[in-house]
Design a protein around this motif. Structure first.
Motif, PDB file in Angstrom:
ATOM      1  N   LYS A 177       7.407   0.910  -7.829  1.00  0.00           N
ATOM      2  CA  LYS A 177       7.437  -0.453  -8.093  1.00  0.00           C
ATOM      3  C   LYS A 177       8.405  -1.134  -7.161  1.00  0.00           C
ATOM      4  O   LYS A 177       9.486  -1.586  -7.502  1.00  0.00           O
ATOM      5  N   ALA A 178       8.034  -1.218  -5.763  1.00  0.00           N
ATOM      6  CA  ALA A 178       8.824  -1.997  -5.038  1.00  0.00           C
ATOM      7  C   ALA A 178       8.790  -3.188  -5.075  1.00  0.00           C
ATOM      8  O   ALA A 178       7.667  -3.913  -4.685  1.00  0.00           O
ATOM      9  N   PRO A 179       9.911  -4.224  -5.394  1.00  0.00           N
ATOM     10  CA  PRO A 179       9.677  -5.653  -5.373  1.00  0.00           C
ATOM     11  C   PRO A 179       9.586  -6.201  -3.954  1.00  0.00           C
ATOM     12  O   PRO A 179      10.080  -5.643  -2.984  1.00  0.00           O
ATOM     13  N   ILE A 180       9.082  -7.584  -3.780  1.00  0.00           N
ATOM     14  CA  ILE A 180       9.222  -8.147  -2.571  1.00  0.00           C
ATOM     15  C   ILE A 180      10.624  -8.851  -2.373  1.00  0.00           C
ATOM     16  O   ILE A 180      11.037  -9.766  -3.295  1.00  0.00           O
ATOM     17  N   ARG A 181      11.452  -8.695  -1.657  1.00  0.00           N
ATOM     18  CA  ARG A 181      12.625  -9.043  -1.384  1.00  0.00           C
ATOM     19  C   ARG A 181      13.079  -9.304  -0.113  1.00  0.00           C
ATOM     20  O   ARG A 181      12.525  -8.800   1.052  1.00  0.00           O
TER      21      ARG A 181
ATOM     22  N   CYS B 256      14.523   0.477  -2.331  1.00  0.00           N
ATOM     23  CA  CYS B 256      12.998   0.490  -1.971  1.00  0.00           C
ATOM     24  C   CYS B 256      12.516  -0.896  -2.226  1.00  0.00           C
ATOM     25  O   CYS B 256      12.231  -0.981  -3.142  1.00  0.00           O
ATOM     26  N   ILE B 257      12.220  -1.599  -0.863  1.00  0.00           N
ATOM     27  CA  ILE B 257      11.595  -2.755  -1.293  1.00  0.00           C
ATOM     28  C   ILE B 257      10.219  -2.895  -0.195  1.00  0.00           C
ATOM     29  O   ILE B 257      10.146  -2.518   0.775  1.00  0.00           O
ATOM     30  N   ILE B 258       9.587  -4.216  -0.661  1.00  0.00           N
ATOM     31  CA  ILE B 258       8.464  -4.750   0.234  1.00  0.00           C
ATOM     32  C   ILE B 258       9.301  -5.917   0.932  1.00  0.00           C
ATOM     33  O   ILE B 258       9.721  -7.136   0.063  1.00  0.00           O
ATOM     34  N   ALA B 259       9.449  -6.179   2.100  1.00  0.00           N
ATOM     35  CA  ALA B 259      10.075  -7.257   2.830  1.00  0.00           C
ATOM     36  C   ALA B 259       9.302  -8.700   2.799  1.00  0.00           C
ATOM     37  O   ALA B 259       8.232  -8.674   2.861  1.00  0.00           O
TER      38      ALA B 259
ATOM     39  N   THR C 254       0.722  -1.199   0.055  1.00  0.00           N
ATOM     40  CA  THR C 254      -0.100   0.091   0.061  1.00  0.00           C
ATOM     41  C   THR C 254       0.926   1.105  -0.039  1.00  0.00           C
ATOM     42  O   THR C 254       0.560   2.380  -0.625  1.00  0.00           O
ATOM     43  N   ASP C 255       2.070   1.358   0.859  1.00  0.00           N
ATOM     44  CA  ASP C 255       2.902   2.418   0.801  1.00  0.00           C
ATOM     45  C   ASP C 255       3.550   2.533  -0.655  1.00  0.00           C
ATOM     46  O   ASP C 255       3.609   3.846  -1.062  1.00  0.00           O
ATOM     47  N   ALA C 256       3.751   1.530  -1.231  1.00  0.00           N
ATOM     48  CA  ALA C 256       4.609   1.524  -2.515  1.00  0.00           C
ATOM     49  C   ALA C 256       3.424   2.037  -3.370  1.00  0.00           C
ATOM     50  O   ALA C 256       3.793   3.087  -4.530  1.00  0.00           O
ATOM     51  N   ILE C 257       2.119   1.736  -3.413  1.00  0.00           N
ATOM     52  CA  ILE C 257       1.102   2.404  -4.475  1.00  0.00           C
ATOM     53  C   ILE C 257       1.224   3.736  -4.134  1.00  0.00           C
ATOM     54  O   ILE C 257       0.958   4.732  -4.978  1.00  0.00           O
ATOM     55  N   ARG C 258       1.021   4.276  -2.578  1.00  0.00           N
ATOM     56  CA  ARG C 258       0.945   5.812  -2.433  1.00  0.00           C
ATOM     57  C   ARG C 258       2.066   6.529  -2.978  1.00  0.00           C
ATOM     58  O   ARG C 258       2.043   7.683  -3.385  1.00  0.00           O
ATOM     59  N   LEU C 259       3.281   5.884  -2.700  1.00  0.00           N
ATOM     60  CA  LEU C 259       4.697   6.694  -3.203  1.00  0.00           C
ATOM     61  C   LEU C 259       4.750   6.667  -4.798  1.00  0.00           C
ATOM     62  O   LEU C 259       5.448   7.590  -5.392  1.00  0.00           O
TER      63      LEU C 259
END
Length: 215
Positions: free
Chosen positions: A111-115, A141-144, A103-108
């Motif tokens: 395209k943060a990958p899951i890593r 910038c990633i999604i953990a 959700t944060d990535a969409i707001r920003l």
């Protein structure tokens, strides 16, 4: 070694085996920690944002020698979309990294990958604004990736190893099953599964709730 000692050791070993069997059959219970957006910084970037010679100050101890600092920053994505009051975790690292939810990535607008933490190659770019300056990360910038921290004794009891991928289930009204959960084992870790705020909200899980490793 006398017979009484042999008998005692044998009894302890058999009890440990039975405990592991029970854990495997019923699912190993793991407490959950919900991880909010945060950032890790190099010392160079700390100084760029807060001033020459600046040192992070400790707010709260975390596992593995980490801590939540008193300092926060603003992260800025594409089209100047920003999120304020992003907590810095210390101590400083060799490479800066921003961890956000989907959700944060969409707001920003990124395209943060899951890593897995630390794997930032080719990840999303983001700007970071502090009270004394601004830095731009070309990647970081990633999604953990969801994961479980374990001490070696916990891993042994659960029958898993560092790097294993497991599934876990939340036995609440949502009954959510999380797949692709990575096991991370270290002597400094306390048993805890980390998920982000999106995952927690969707599955109605809060910090302190428990899940079970099911396979």
């Amino acid at each position: 070694m006398d017979n009484s000692n042999v008998a005692l050791i044998t009894k302890m070993v058999l009890e440990a085996i039975e405990q592991q069997k029970s854990s495997a059959e019923n699912g190993y219970l793991v407490p959950v920690g919900v991880s909010a957006r945060h950032i890790h910084l190099t010392q160079e970037h700390v100084e760029a944002l807060f001033g020459e010679g600046y040192q992070l100050t400790k707010k709260k101890e975390l596992m593995g020698g980490q801590y939540a600092s008193n300092e926060t920053v603003t992260i800025v994505g594409l089209k100047l979309r920003a999120i304020e009051n992003v907590r810095i975790l210390g101590p400083v690292r060799s490479k800066s990294q921003v961890e956000v939810s989907a959700t944060d990535a969409i707001r920003l607008g990124v395209k943060a990958p899951i890593r897995e933490s630390g794997n930032t190659a080719g990840s999303a770019a983001v700007a970071v604004v502090g009270p004394k300056g601004v830095i731009y990360l070309n990647e970081g910038c990633i999604i953990a990736k969801r994961h479980i921290h374990m001490a070696p004794k916990d891993a042994m009891a659960a029958g898993v190893h560092d790097g294993d991928i497991v599934s876990v289930k939340a036995d609440n009204e949502r009954g959510t099953v999380f797949n692709h959960v990575q096991i991370r084992v270290d002597d400094s870790f306390t048993l805890e599964m980390h998920i982000d705020t999106d995952e927690a909200n969707a599955s109605k899980i809060a910090t302190g709730d428990t899940v079970r490793i099911i396979c």
